[in-house]
Design an enzyme around this catalytic site. Structure first.
Site, PDB file in Angstrom:
ATOM      1  CG  ASP A 196      -1.926   1.090   1.267  1.00 45.53           C
ATOM      2  OD1 ASP A 196      -1.743   2.093   0.545  1.00 45.53           O
ATOM      3  OD2 ASP A 196      -2.904   0.966   2.027  1.00 45.53           O
ATOM      4  CG  HIS A 197       3.189   3.994  -3.166  1.00 45.59           C
ATOM      5  ND1 HIS A 197       4.315   3.912  -2.381  1.00 45.59           N
ATOM      6  CD2 HIS A 197       3.602   4.593  -4.313  1.00 45.59           C
ATOM      7  CE1 HIS A 197       5.352   4.423  -3.013  1.00 45.59           C
ATOM      8  NE2 HIS A 197       4.948   4.855  -4.193  1.00 45.59           N
ATOM      9  NE  ARG A 198      -4.139   3.837   1.533  1.00 44.22           N
ATOM     10  CZ  ARG A 198      -5.274   3.367   2.046  1.00 44.22           C
ATOM     11  NH1 ARG A 198      -6.303   4.183   2.193  1.00 44.22           N
ATOM     12  NH2 ARG A 198      -5.384   2.104   2.411  1.00 44.22           N
TER      13      ARG A 198
ATOM     14  CB  VAL B 202       4.645   0.564   2.147  1.00 43.81           C
ATOM     15  CG1 VAL B 202       5.979  -0.098   1.816  1.00 43.81           C
ATOM     16  CG2 VAL B 202       4.011  -0.092   3.365  1.00 43.81           C
TER      17      VAL B 202
END
Length: 465
Positions: A435-437, A439
């Site tokens: 999850d790029h939010r 990580v």
């Protein structure tokens, strides 16, 4: 969950077996009307959106009535079985094991016979009462004489005797009413003769019956092209419910909520495969399931310990990142009922033998369809082993509420440069979605690189742990 009705019969209601679930499907009845049951005896198996669960009856008595057929989805809190409690005056047991007449909401009497109860259109326990059963002399109903149109094989309306009300869910009935379509003239394609939205639209699009021409035309009809299919059946419709329905909703929610990033790495795991064979001979591992997944799981746990920020979740309401100081390691498992992700609780503190035992029990339970709802709750990070299907890699979708999932591809013998020479080595490809939010690329890359490094040199399980 039980309800006392008249002091002698108890109604057992569908319980919430999975923390907040609203419905469950009755998979199988283990009792029939007239059977004696005892406190704690399993009377049926139900499937929720999370797992299949067996339901025990909480008292002694004789089964009086089963309110729903197998395959029916029932709302939580709805009575599913009536039991004559021990010591009470005996009551008549209905001759029909499972009443499945379609409910009516327009004042008509319910037709007798075995018709499926539609999901979302079942009888509400609080508003519907079953008609008293009549004797044999009154069983035969007078034949209906009013004809109704029904499509024949040539698209024309042919009069037939009135029969049971066409089966359709409330939204489909509304659609038909809005479009001016008589459901009695629609050919159903759904399971058990249920009319679908597509059937209604097809009836609207169907050409009207041709009028007779002024003069007959001597034109031979063109031969229709034969239908071709694998097994003689052109289409099969499979209702989406239970685990599959929940998985589909969860995956759509995850895919369009968490911004996914997937990174890949190909790694030489020859040393890990040798260690697997050695562990199989170790007396401490005797009787345990020892395979590459065990060491991959251990490698991921070590990588998480070195990079704890990866083990977190996103709290949208509070706008906070919730970092977990424990690891409930999920293992994606394909079952006949759909994909489920049970997890090993507190995997981070387990020794290698303990982890092997936990993984073995998790897999066996999933294959037998006995995974409990609790076993699928609270996961923090997941592994999906697509390599068992011979697949090299994939882009896995995050399990809802988690920030990372590791996909493991097939381990194959491939040419690989080892110590300056091309040699056959055991090689696999790993894929990490996150999850790029919460990580970023650096953190995700570090975790994936650590897992790969451990599998290339498994002695790091000792030096890094």
């Amino acid at each position: 969950m039980t309800t006392m009705t008249d002091g002698s019969v108890r109604e057992f209601k569908m319980p919430d077996v999975g923390e907040g679930l609203t419905e469950a499907e009755i998979l199988k009845w283990y009792v029939q009307p007239g059977d004696t049951v005892t406190d704690g005896q399993v009377v049926c198996e139900v499937e929720t959106a999370k797992a299949a669960v067996e339901l025990p009856i909480p008292y002694d008595g004789v089964v009086r009535e089963l309110h729903f057929a197998e395959g029916t989805t029932v709302d939580v809190g709805t009575s599913i079985i009536a039991v004559q409690v021990a010591g009470a005056a005996p009551a008549e047991v209905p001759a029909q094991a499972v009443p499945v007449a379609e409910p009516h909401t327009d004042g008509e009497e319910k037709p007798q016979g075995r018709q499926p109860v539609l999901v979302g259109y079942g009888v509400a326990a609080s508003s519907t009462k079953r008609r008293p059963r009549k004797g044999p002399e009154a069983a035969a109903a007078p034949a209906a004489t009013a004809p109704r149109p029904e499509l024949n094989g040539h698209g024309a309306a042919a009069p037939v005797a009135a029969g049971p009300r066409p089966l359709a869910k409330p939204p489909v009935r509304k659609l038909a009413k809005d479009l001016g379509v008589d459901l009695a003239a629609v050919v159903p394609s759904g399971p058990d003769g249920i009319i679908t939205r597509e059937d209604v639209h097809a009836a609207v699009a169907a050409p009207a019956a041709p009028t007779a021409p002024e003069a007959p035309a001597a034109v031979a009809p063109a031969a229709a092209a034969p239908a071709v299919s694998y097994d003689g059946v052109r289409e099969t419709r499979i209702p989406v419910k239970g685990v599959r329905k929940a998985t589909a909703a969860a995956m759509v929610g995850s895919a369009f909520t968490a911004p996914h990033v997937t990174e890949f790495v190909t790694v030489d795991v020859t040393r890990t495969m040798k260690l697997v064979e050695e562990l199989k001979q170790d007396k401490e591992m005797q009787g345990l399931r020892v395979n590459p997944l065990l060491l991959i799981a251990k490698a991921l746990l070590v990588a998480i310990k070195r990079n704890p920020e990866i083990n977190a979740s996103w709290d949208e309401a509070a706008q906070e990142i919730v970092q977990k100081h424990y690891v409930n390691l999920g293992i994606a498992a394909a079952t006949p009922r759909g994909l489920i992700v049970p997890n090993v609780k507190d995997a981070h503190v387990k020794t290698l033998p303990q982890l092997a035992e936990a993984l073995g029990e998790l897999v066996s339970t999933a294959r037998e369809g006995r995974t409990s709802p609790a076993a699928m709750q609270g996961g923090t990070v997941t592994i999906t082993n697509v390599g068992v299907f011979g697949v090299d890699t994939g882009t896995p979708i995050l399990n809802p509420g988690e920030s990372a999932i590791l996909a493991v591809g097939a381990i194959k013998l491939q040419p690989w440069v080892h110590k300056g020479k091309v040699k056959p080595r055991q090689v696999t490809t790993l894929a990490l979605s996150f999850d790029h939010r919460l990580v970023d690329g650096e953190l995700g890359s570090k975790v994936l690189a650590d897992v790969a490094a451990i599998l290339e040199q498994p002695k790091r399980l000792i030096t890094w742990a």
